[in-house]
Design an enzyme around this catalytic site. Structure first.
Site, short mmCIF file in Angstrom:
data_model
loop_
_atom_site.label_atom_id
_atom_site.label_comp_id
_atom_site.label_asym_id
_atom_site.label_seq_id
_atom_site.Cartn_x
_atom_site.Cartn_y
_atom_site.Cartn_z
N ASP A 113 0.86 -1.18 0.00
CA ASP A 113 0.00 0.00 0.00
C ASP A 113 0.89 1.23 0.00
O ASP A 113 1.97 1.22 0.62
CB ASP A 113 -0.90 0.02 1.23
N ASP A 129 -6.75 -1.48 -4.88
CA ASP A 129 -7.84 -1.11 -3.99
C ASP A 129 -8.81 -0.14 -4.66
O ASP A 129 -10.02 -0.21 -4.45
CB ASP A 129 -7.29 -0.46 -2.71
#
Length: 158
Positions: A113, A129
């Site tokens: 991330d 995402d």
């Protein structure tokens, strides 16, 4: 159509994996690079969980569940069970995003991330995402729209 869908999925997954490889090569864990002051920065975070780090450390469970959901979604799409164009786009986005994060879990044992918005307190996320979230929102909107049409014109559904 199957070839086009496969190309879209491959392109989205390819961009996701390229962006994560860039982050891994350029940013040590926790270090941040400002992209847009007070709005957006890139900060590498190892996520062993799902969205918002739910189920952290349960990588094997998340891998298995994601794989099962992806198999079902791909089968529904490629067997022609998803007929509405908006639903097809939604499922393509869900598959691409799910596959991007599944690759991370299998290869790295964590999800990379790195996108962090600075104007609010929100989770750090990645391109996969964004695909999953956009696909889910489209699917929900399409379902609500279809349900609304069915309520307005019940005779058209027979």
């Amino acid at each position: 159509m199957l070839l086009a869908w496969s190309a879209v999925i491959a392109g989205l997954v390819g961009f996701d994996q390229w962006s994560k490889a860039w982050v891994l090569s350029k940013l040590p864990a926790g270090e941040a690079v400002t992209v847009l002051p007070n709005l957006l920065q890139f900060r590498f975070v190892r996520n062993t969980g799902a969205a918002f780090s739910l189920l952290s450390g349960r990588t094997q469970l998340l891998t298995a569940v994601t794989a099962i959901i992806l198999i079902i979604a791909v089968l529904l799409l490629f067997l022609g069970r998803v007929r509405d164009r908006a639903d097809q786009v939604a499922v393509l986005l869900l598959v691409a995003g799910g596959l991007g994060n599944l690759i991370d879990r299998v290869v790295r044992h964590f999800v990379v991330d790195f996108i962090e918005v600075l104007f609010t307190n929100f989770a750090v996320f990645n391109f996969a995402d964004i695909c999953v979230t956009t696909g889910a929102v489209l699917l929900i909107l399409s379902t609500v729209w279809s349900f609304g049409k069915e309520l307005r014109n019940p005779q058209d559904q027979e």
